[in-house]
Design a protein around this motif. Structure first.
Motif, mmCIF file in Angstrom:
data_model
loop_
_atom_site.group_PDB
_atom_site.id
_atom_site.type_symbol
_atom_site.label_atom_id
_atom_site.label_comp_id
_atom_site.label_asym_id
_atom_site.label_seq_id
_atom_site.Cartn_x
_atom_site.Cartn_y
_atom_site.Cartn_z
ATOM 1 N N ALA A 212 42.159 -24.564 -17.374
ATOM 2 C CA ALA A 212 43.266 -25.395 -16.956
ATOM 3 C C ALA A 212 41.670 -26.592 -15.365
ATOM 4 O O ALA A 212 42.272 -27.531 -15.361
ATOM 5 C CB ALA A 212 44.068 -24.782 -15.723
ATOM 6 N N GLN A 213 41.205 -24.682 -14.749
ATOM 7 C CA GLN A 213 39.810 -25.470 -13.434
ATOM 8 C C GLN A 213 39.233 -27.329 -14.153
ATOM 9 O O GLN A 213 38.886 -27.668 -13.863
ATOM 10 C CB GLN A 213 39.971 -24.653 -12.916
ATOM 11 C CG GLN A 213 39.067 -25.437 -11.448
ATOM 12 C CD GLN A 213 38.064 -24.116 -11.007
ATOM 13 O OE1 GLN A 213 38.131 -23.426 -10.992
ATOM 14 N NE2 GLN A 213 37.886 -24.294 -9.768
ATOM 15 N N ALA A 214 38.822 -26.264 -15.732
ATOM 16 C CA ALA A 214 37.126 -26.919 -15.971
ATOM 17 C C ALA A 214 37.402 -28.269 -16.640
ATOM 18 O O ALA A 214 37.423 -29.276 -16.616
ATOM 19 C CB ALA A 214 37.093 -26.036 -17.357
ATOM 20 N N GLU A 215 38.934 -28.257 -18.242
ATOM 21 C CA GLU A 215 39.221 -29.970 -18.242
ATOM 22 C C GLU A 215 40.665 -30.544 -17.090
ATOM 23 O O GLU A 215 40.493 -31.266 -17.540
ATOM 24 C CB GLU A 215 39.694 -29.148 -19.392
ATOM 25 C CG GLU A 215 38.663 -27.952 -20.340
ATOM 26 C CD GLU A 215 37.670 -29.116 -20.502
ATOM 27 O OE1 GLU A 215 38.078 -30.610 -20.408
ATOM 28 O OE2 GLU A 215 37.221 -28.567 -21.039
ATOM 29 N N GLU A 216 40.544 -30.023 -16.182
ATOM 30 C CA GLU A 216 41.809 -30.803 -15.266
ATOM 31 C C GLU A 216 42.978 -31.300 -16.197
ATOM 32 O O GLU A 216 43.132 -31.681 -15.893
ATOM 33 C CB GLU A 216 41.136 -32.066 -14.881
ATOM 34 C CG GLU A 216 39.582 -32.197 -13.867
ATOM 35 C CD GLU A 216 39.643 -33.581 -13.434
ATOM 36 O OE1 GLU A 216 38.604 -33.178 -12.104
ATOM 37 O OE2 GLU A 216 39.869 -34.636 -14.366
ATOM 38 N N LEU A 217 43.108 -29.273 -16.986
ATOM 39 C CA LEU A 217 44.921 -29.126 -17.531
ATOM 40 C C LEU A 217 45.727 -28.766 -16.664
ATOM 41 O O LEU A 217 45.772 -27.759 -16.323
ATOM 42 C CB LEU A 217 44.638 -29.507 -18.649
ATOM 43 C CG LEU A 217 43.693 -29.725 -19.784
ATOM 44 C CD1 LEU A 217 43.093 -29.183 -20.770
ATOM 45 C CD2 LEU A 217 44.036 -31.015 -20.221
ATOM 46 N N SER A 218 47.141 -29.199 -16.572
ATOM 47 C CA SER A 218 48.309 -27.292 -16.533
ATOM 48 C C SER A 218 48.211 -27.302 -17.506
ATOM 49 O O SER A 218 48.007 -26.751 -18.836
ATOM 50 C CB SER A 218 49.933 -28.874 -15.784
ATOM 51 O OG SER A 218 50.277 -29.168 -17.761
ATOM 52 N N GLU A 219 48.754 -25.609 -16.739
ATOM 53 C CA GLU A 219 49.533 -24.442 -17.102
ATOM 54 C C GLU A 219 49.899 -24.792 -18.574
ATOM 55 O O GLU A 219 49.646 -24.485 -19.774
ATOM 56 C CB GLU A 219 49.302 -23.431 -17.121
ATOM 57 C CG GLU A 219 48.267 -23.073 -15.966
ATOM 58 C CD GLU A 219 48.449 -21.289 -14.951
ATOM 59 O OE1 GLU A 219 48.628 -21.108 -14.346
ATOM 60 O OE2 GLU A 219 49.948 -21.016 -15.518
ATOM 61 N N GLU A 220 51.438 -25.606 -18.121
ATOM 62 C CA GLU A 220 51.690 -26.580 -19.681
ATOM 63 C C GLU A 220 50.675 -26.455 -20.957
ATOM 64 O O GLU A 220 51.772 -26.742 -21.722
ATOM 65 C CB GLU A 220 52.861 -26.956 -18.751
ATOM 66 C CG GLU A 220 54.479 -27.270 -19.513
ATOM 67 C CD GLU A 220 55.113 -28.299 -19.244
ATOM 68 O OE1 GLU A 220 55.951 -28.890 -19.945
ATOM 69 O OE2 GLU A 220 55.330 -28.204 -17.767
ATOM 70 N N HIS B 83 33.837 -19.679 -26.072
ATOM 71 C CA HIS B 83 34.327 -18.333 -25.426
ATOM 72 C C HIS B 83 35.601 -17.206 -25.546
ATOM 73 O O HIS B 83 35.433 -16.012 -25.135
ATOM 74 C CB HIS B 83 35.517 -18.269 -24.017
ATOM 75 C CG HIS B 83 34.638 -19.812 -23.353
ATOM 76 N ND1 HIS B 83 34.161 -20.658 -23.393
ATOM 77 C CD2 HIS B 83 34.015 -19.260 -21.976
ATOM 78 C CE1 HIS B 83 33.979 -21.747 -22.389
ATOM 79 N NE2 HIS B 83 33.099 -20.606 -21.579
ATOM 80 N N GLY B 84 36.166 -17.088 -27.001
ATOM 81 C CA GLY B 84 36.111 -16.055 -27.560
ATOM 82 C C GLY B 84 37.536 -15.948 -26.644
ATOM 83 O O GLY B 84 38.142 -14.206 -27.421
ATOM 84 N N CYS B 85 38.281 -16.336 -25.908
ATOM 85 C CA CYS B 85 39.349 -15.365 -25.238
ATOM 86 C C CYS B 85 39.838 -17.182 -24.030
ATOM 87 O O CYS B 85 39.110 -17.898 -24.343
ATOM 88 C CB CYS B 85 39.130 -14.692 -23.901
ATOM 89 S SG CYS B 85 37.983 -15.514 -22.711
ATOM 90 N N LEU B 86 41.265 -16.738 -24.227
ATOM 91 C CA LEU B 86 41.449 -18.151 -23.428
ATOM 92 C C LEU B 86 40.932 -18.341 -21.706
ATOM 93 O O LEU B 86 41.338 -20.122 -21.816
ATOM 94 C CB LEU B 86 43.621 -18.248 -23.738
ATOM 95 C CG LEU B 86 43.842 -19.179 -23.166
ATOM 96 C CD1 LEU B 86 43.718 -20.159 -23.831
ATOM 97 C CD2 LEU B 86 45.225 -18.619 -23.790
ATOM 98 N N ALA B 87 41.381 -17.312 -21.179
ATOM 99 C CA ALA B 87 41.118 -17.279 -19.821
ATOM 100 C C ALA B 87 41.784 -19.367 -18.925
ATOM 101 O O ALA B 87 40.997 -20.008 -18.706
ATOM 102 C CB ALA B 87 39.894 -17.842 -19.318
ATOM 103 N N THR B 88 43.336 -18.466 -18.985
ATOM 104 C CA THR B 88 44.057 -20.255 -18.956
ATOM 105 C C THR B 88 43.663 -20.929 -17.002
ATOM 106 O O THR B 88 43.273 -22.423 -17.382
ATOM 107 C CB THR B 88 46.040 -19.654 -18.863
ATOM 108 O OG1 THR B 88 45.747 -19.191 -20.040
ATOM 109 C CG2 THR B 88 46.454 -21.125 -18.594
#
Length: 376
Positions: free
Chosen positions: A39-47, A30-35
């Motif tokens: 997080a939603q796509a990979e089921e990860l926390s922002e931390e 994607h060339g950007c982070l888009a946290t």
């Protein structure tokens, strides 16, 4: 940055975890982070994502766009790998250079050593210590092509020694080398030795036992023989002189002809062997041989020998060794056709059977050699 990356990756031994891989994949695509989206796509926390970004930046795998705030670029992993492994490759190159230098120096020394061997008698040489003995026996076993003969005094074999021996002797047998080994009778009462002999005998090796052996020896292809160093230094004497090796082979064959096959302890008549041991102890006792010498010659512990002697004296109703000798002679247990011991040691309590002692060849070479398998 290259040094920092190398230290970070190589010094810590870090491996990218699943979160770091997921973040790198997202940035690369994607060339950007888009946290929030990540997080939603990979089921990860922002931390988790922020920690992964910091880690990937330290590793040099992603970097921020200097002109566009918030934009990240994925760096070619091959370039990062080249930076990371550069110092390691240089270190390996230097070590290889050092290795070649050492090899070249020792190769030159080997030439001098070879010159010395060619200018001096090479039929007899001494190996000083157990490490060198192990290496020499390993090499001799690797070069053996036809036959290996071994004489192994003693009755106890450590399981770890037998395990190592099994692999080596299996390889010799696979190459078509015949193996014959002489043990003391006492080996029949040692469970690890019983199991080992049963296993290797099934592959074609032959084992026999005798109540007395002429000493420890290992002979390869009837050309090369190893004997223990008589000084008890755990070293060995290597013999290549054809006449001496031939004599040792003849000595082995004579002992082999008089020994009893040892293929399966359950079928080899342990009772008969035990009686043979008692008769031998009685003859040595009557000849005035000391307990320590009897133990060494029969491959038994001193404690076991003394227990046998006590049982024999009780059986004969004797209160002293002299009385035991007289009682044995009276009962015909020491008949003229029985071989007399050839290594007696005078005992003041058995003056009627005094004799001189000639030290038999024996020693610990096989206990520390690579052929504890060759020498089991």
């Amino acid at each position: 940055m290259g040094q920092q990356i190398g230290d970070d990756v190589l010094a810590t031994g870090h491996r990218l975890d699943a979160v770091e891989v997921a973040v790198y994949r997202w940035v690369a695509q994607h060339g950007c982070l888009a946290t929030a989206q990540l997080a939603q796509a990979e089921e990860l926390s922002e931390e988790q994502i922020h920690r992964a970004v910091e880690r990937l930046e330290r590793l040099g795998l992603i970097q921020p766009d200097a002109d566009e705030d918030g934009r990240l670029w994925a760096v070619d992993p091959h370039l990062v790998a080249a930076v990371v492994t550069g110092p390691l490759k240089e270190s390996i190159r230097q070590q290889q250079t050092q290795l070649r230098t050492v090899h070249d120096q020792f190769a030159r020394l080997a030439e001098y050593y070879g010159d010395g061997l060619r200018s001096a008698p090479s039929d007899l040489s001494t190996i000083p210590g157990p490490t060198e003995v192990r290496a020499a026996l390993n090499r001799a076993a690797d070069e053996c092509r036809e036959e290996m003969l071994t004489v192994q005094p003693g009755g106890t074999r450590r399981p770890e020694v037998l395990k190592e021996a099994l692999a080596r002797d299996t390889e010799l047998l696979r190459r078509g080398v015949t193996i014959r080994t002489l043990y003391h009778h006492t080996a029949r009462f040692n469970s690890p030795s019983q199991a080992y002999v049963a296993t290797v005998s099934a592959m074609g090796a032959e084992y026999r036992t005798a109540h007395q052996l002429f000493g420890r020896a290992i002979i390869f292809d009837r050309k090369l023989a190893f004997l223990p160093d008589h000084r008890g230094t755990w070293g060995a004497v290597v013999i290549r002189q054809p006449s001496v090796v031939h004599f040792l082979c003849n000595l082995f064959e004579q002992s082999w002809a008089l020994a009893q096959p040892f293929s399966d302890a359950a079928e080899d008549g342990l009772e008969s062997v035990a009686k043979d041991l008692d008769r031998t102890i009685l003859r040595l006792l009557a000849a005035g041989v000391k307990d320590e010498t009897i133990a060494r010659r029969l491959g038994m512990s001193l404690r076991t020998v003394r227990r046998h002697i006590a049982d024999i004296m009780q059986m004969l109703g004797a209160e002293s060794r002299f009385q035991a000798g007289v009682a044995a002679a009276t009962r015909g247990l020491l008949s003229a056709d029985e071989p007399r011991p050839d290594v007696p040691e005078t005992d003041a309590r058995a003056t009627a059977f005094q004799a001189t002692e000639t030290q038999a060849v024996d020693g610990p070479t096989a206990e520390v050699s690579a052929r504890d398998g060759v020498a089991v």
